[in-house]
Design a protein around this motif. Sequence first.
Motif, short mmCIF file in Angstrom:
data_model
loop_
_atom_site.label_atom_id
_atom_site.label_comp_id
_atom_site.label_asym_id
_atom_site.label_seq_id
_atom_site.Cartn_x
_atom_site.Cartn_y
_atom_site.Cartn_z
N LEU A 870 34.10 0.31 1.16
CA LEU A 870 33.11 1.38 1.31
C LEU A 870 31.69 0.85 1.44
O LEU A 870 30.77 1.59 1.76
CB LEU A 870 33.20 2.34 0.12
CG LEU A 870 34.36 3.34 0.16
CD1 LEU A 870 34.48 4.08 -1.16
CD2 LEU A 870 34.19 4.32 1.32
N SER A 871 31.50 -0.44 1.20
CA SER A 871 30.20 -1.04 1.44
C SER A 871 30.03 -1.43 2.90
O SER A 871 28.94 -1.83 3.32
CB SER A 871 30.01 -2.28 0.55
OG SER A 871 30.06 -1.94 -0.82
N SER A 877 23.61 0.62 9.68
CA SER A 877 23.25 -0.80 9.68
C SER A 877 24.47 -1.64 10.04
O SER A 877 25.59 -1.14 10.05
CB SER A 877 22.71 -1.23 8.31
OG SER A 877 23.76 -1.37 7.38
N THR A 878 24.23 -2.90 10.30
CA THR A 878 25.33 -3.83 10.60
C THR A 878 25.40 -4.90 9.51
O THR A 878 25.65 -6.07 9.78
CB THR A 878 25.10 -4.49 11.97
OG1 THR A 878 23.81 -5.10 11.99
CG2 THR A 878 25.20 -3.47 13.08
N THR A 879 25.17 -4.47 8.29
CA THR A 879 25.34 -5.34 7.13
C THR A 879 26.06 -4.56 6.05
O THR A 879 25.96 -3.32 5.98
CB THR A 879 23.97 -5.80 6.57
OG1 THR A 879 23.22 -4.66 6.17
CG2 THR A 879 23.20 -6.60 7.59
N ALA A 880 26.77 -5.29 5.21
CA ALA A 880 27.37 -4.65 4.05
C ALA A 880 26.26 -4.26 3.08
O ALA A 880 25.34 -5.05 2.83
CB ALA A 880 28.35 -5.60 3.36
N VAL A 881 26.30 -3.05 2.55
CA VAL A 881 25.29 -2.61 1.60
C VAL A 881 25.75 -2.93 0.19
O VAL A 881 26.95 -3.11 -0.07
CB VAL A 881 24.99 -1.11 1.76
CG1 VAL A 881 24.17 -0.86 3.00
CG2 VAL A 881 26.25 -0.29 1.76
N SER A 882 24.82 -3.01 -0.73
CA SER A 882 25.14 -3.49 -2.07
C SER A 882 25.95 -2.49 -2.86
O SER A 882 26.68 -2.86 -3.77
CB SER A 882 23.85 -3.80 -2.83
OG SER A 882 23.11 -2.62 -3.03
N ILE A 883 25.84 -1.21 -2.54
CA ILE A 883 26.52 -0.16 -3.28
C ILE A 883 27.28 0.69 -2.28
O ILE A 883 26.94 0.71 -1.09
CB ILE A 883 25.48 0.66 -4.08
CG1 ILE A 883 26.15 1.45 -5.20
CG2 ILE A 883 24.67 1.56 -3.18
CD1 ILE A 883 25.15 2.01 -6.20
N VAL A 884 28.31 1.39 -2.71
CA VAL A 884 29.16 2.12 -1.77
C VAL A 884 28.34 3.08 -0.91
O VAL A 884 27.37 3.68 -1.37
CB VAL A 884 30.27 2.89 -2.51
CG1 VAL A 884 31.30 1.96 -3.09
CG2 VAL A 884 29.68 3.78 -3.60
N ALA A 885 28.75 3.23 0.34
CA ALA A 885 28.00 4.03 1.31
C ALA A 885 27.77 5.48 0.85
O ALA A 885 26.69 6.01 1.08
CB ALA A 885 28.71 4.00 2.66
N PRO A 886 28.76 6.17 0.22
CA PRO A 886 28.48 7.55 -0.21
C PRO A 886 27.27 7.67 -1.11
O PRO A 886 26.52 8.64 -1.03
CB PRO A 886 29.77 7.95 -0.94
CG PRO A 886 30.83 7.08 -0.37
CD PRO A 886 30.15 5.78 -0.04
#
Length: 942
Positions: A870-871, A877-886
């Motif tokens: 979910l990150s 964006s085209t990077t994994a985010v630090s916290i889940v997308a929701p």
Amino acid sequence: MMVAGAKNAGGDADLPPPPPTIPSNLKPELLAPPKYSIMTRPCRTGTTGRGITLLANHFKVSVNNPDAVFYQYSVHMTYEDNNPVLPGMGIGRKLMDRLYHTYSMEFDGNKFAYDGEKSLYTFGPLPLHKLNYTVVLEESVSRPHETGSSSVTEKRMKLSIQSKTFNVEISYAAKIPLKPIALALKGADADDGQDALRVLDIVLRQQAANRGCLLVRQSFFQDDSRCITAVGGTGLSTVRGFHSSFRPTQGGLTLNMGTKFCCLFVISVVAYTCRHLSLFLLWLLADVSTTLILTPGPVIDFLKANQGVQHPRNIDWARAKRMLKNLRIKTRHHNMEFKITGLSQNPCREQYFPMKLRSDDGTTVEQTVDITVYEYFTKHRGIELTYSANFPCLDVGKPKRPNYVPLELCSLVSLQRYKKALSSKQRASIVGSSRQRPQERINSVTNAVRNYGYNDDPVLAACGISIEKQLTQIEGRVLEAPKLKVGNSSDCMPSDGRWNFNGKTFLNPKHIDKWIVVNFSLENCDTSRISRQLYDIGRKKGIRIEYPITLIEEQPQLKKQSPIERVKKMFEQIKVKHPTEPPNFILCVLPERKTSDIYGPWKKECLVDYGIVTQCISPPMKKNNRERELSEQYLTNVLLKINSKLGGINSLLATEHSGVVSLIKDTPTMILGMDVSHGPPGRSDIPSVAAVVGSLQWPLISQYRAAVRTQKVRKEMIDSLYKPLESGEDDGIMRELLKEFYKTSKCKPTQIIIFRDGVSESQFNQVLNEELDQIMKAYKHHQKVDELPKFTVIVAQKNHNTKLFQAGSPQYNVPPGTVVDTNIVHPRNYDFYMCAHKGSIGTSRPVHYHVLLDEIGFSANELQNLIHSLSYVYQRSTTAVSIVAPICYAHLAAAQVMQFMKFEDLSATSSSGRVSVTTSESIPVPELPRLHEKVRSSMFFC
């Protein structure tokens, strides 16, 4: 200082206080046990991923006397006239220190820890149940002094002693044994050990207070020039300090020690102001506390820096008066501290005050003359003033007895907290100054533990507590990045938490036609050139994008009008160009400043009044008088947002695309992201905003819809998930999300996964038994059934102090996908740490996930891989985010709404006629304007 007259009252300290009585007005149902309790950790931990050896900023603690007992005493302080001493007056520690040093024999040699307010803790009981003391504090103050050889002399100032008398009552309250900590470490209910841990934390705070540190909750900041960094253009500074707290973990009791930067930048402020992913990611990489400090030094230097002026004559004195009020200064001429109460009405050269002239023997007042402050200091005090004559004086007196001091004789004292709001540029500057690379952070905390001598503290030593001086080594795992699906059935494999669309197309690109460009930037910005570039890049990414049908430039004479008026005028032009059919999409070019005041009114007009999808961009930079081409990466990022807002899909997880997400593929599952954003500190007129996003188009987990509501100021629990009306209908958040899920998935959810952000551990039970209860009621109301879906409830915490480092390469951040679910986790509850993103600057902060309930029955591997995946579904964006997308989407939705709401005019935002909640009888909470039906179901927040 001195203490006088200790008086004792009889009683046995070992006698417990009488049992608490139940208030007669307490409803019986409130005494019932909660429906849900926090689940315990499953037996099996995660196993997937490659192993990695890590270091954590936890220092192992040994408790050599687990049977030790602390005794808690209530402290009541009053002045001589029995008026209570209010908390925060800053004299509590002085009183208690003086008590102990003078009457240590009455404490039987027992060391104590004092929380600075109303509680005192001793190791071993005091000899009596209650003690009363009369305490006299003495301090140097300025007093009139008459000298001279002539017949009359001027009034002069001399340091003399002023005494204040206090009454201090110490009475027994409770026993707090250390044994519950040992039981909690073995898996017992951890709440039983919280009181003992709190006492140990108070011991650390007291030690920091004795060193003269500024205390901010469990953080402390020392007056050390090596740790202070000025924030350009503010007159403010960040100061590096430390957070310290004892924590029970699987590996035993630990001291969590982390560096902290004192700055006004908490998560609520981020959600309120940050529209740009880069600034949000910077916040995630910075340790931040809750306030700034004023840069110590001459007051005039502070005012010039704060207002960004070069000369004192350019200072806005009305603004300076607001800024300086209640700040503490030290005067150069007699080295005393005062609190600023205001400014003089006239300049120093023209500000008169009455001065008494006395006879030679000083017994009679012969006359009173009016004299200017400037004349008094230069002629009668012999102090040369170089620039103060034409500027106001600082008033450090009382309302009816002003005491004027020239500006140049005053300096701000160190470690004064600054609590007012900052501009976005100032916040960005603060975040930049707070970065520390991993190796630097390791050195800071280890040196602090060695230098502060915790093992020599008499209270900790008395109960046999010793702390190791090296970081805890732990084992973690690095999860494999999920494969992504993009256009033309192509696969995309992220590397190091990143991927790109070079040579690739979006998975489900939307056709962009009937769109226009509006330009609020008065710079020479070529909007036709921007639209051509967007057209070219869009075609490369698979988007059928036509040329814009209209380019509209703002009229230059409108620049000086209000942002709301400028937006209205722009829409008048749009109506003239398109009188019958509005455009489907508007690209809005804002002035170069990203925090343009136009942004909020523009978004509100588009999303609420007209229902038009819009994307705002900043104009291209200029270099050597030539307009620089917008980069392909920049335009690709813009197109990611546009495509998502229009209903397209940029990429999906490969497992999601093929419909094989574990435990979701066969059972209709809804994913929720929940967050509450608060207004800036000190703004009690701005309500909190609750935002919830819900997934759509099951079995997909990348598409979401948002619902947003206002609620009471600073209220963290969401109270509008279920909102029954008198008509019997439900107007709550969940109704909107459940209807949309059914509409897009053609089924009702039988599983709901909830990700909750922004709550502390003390609020976990409220999430389970208040918010979850509302969701259940909404589900029953909407589905007209009694059978409930299975729930999994997960809290994600970013605001914690655990950091992870690579054991073999501490100079680098941990790799994306790092997860830790042993050793430093809770001994009983189900939690783990995950760092899904790549930290390119500063030190990465892992997210601390707490699983409160899991009726679905995920294994540790399944749950951790789902959260990691979910990150990677964040569409903008085209990077994994630090916290889940929701949760990221919930942040963005709340931020968007706070931007386009005009809280200055509360009546305008509550004019819909809906019933509003109230924070008090006199302060109504305005209802949010509901989004237009055309964009209500879109990902407008992307």
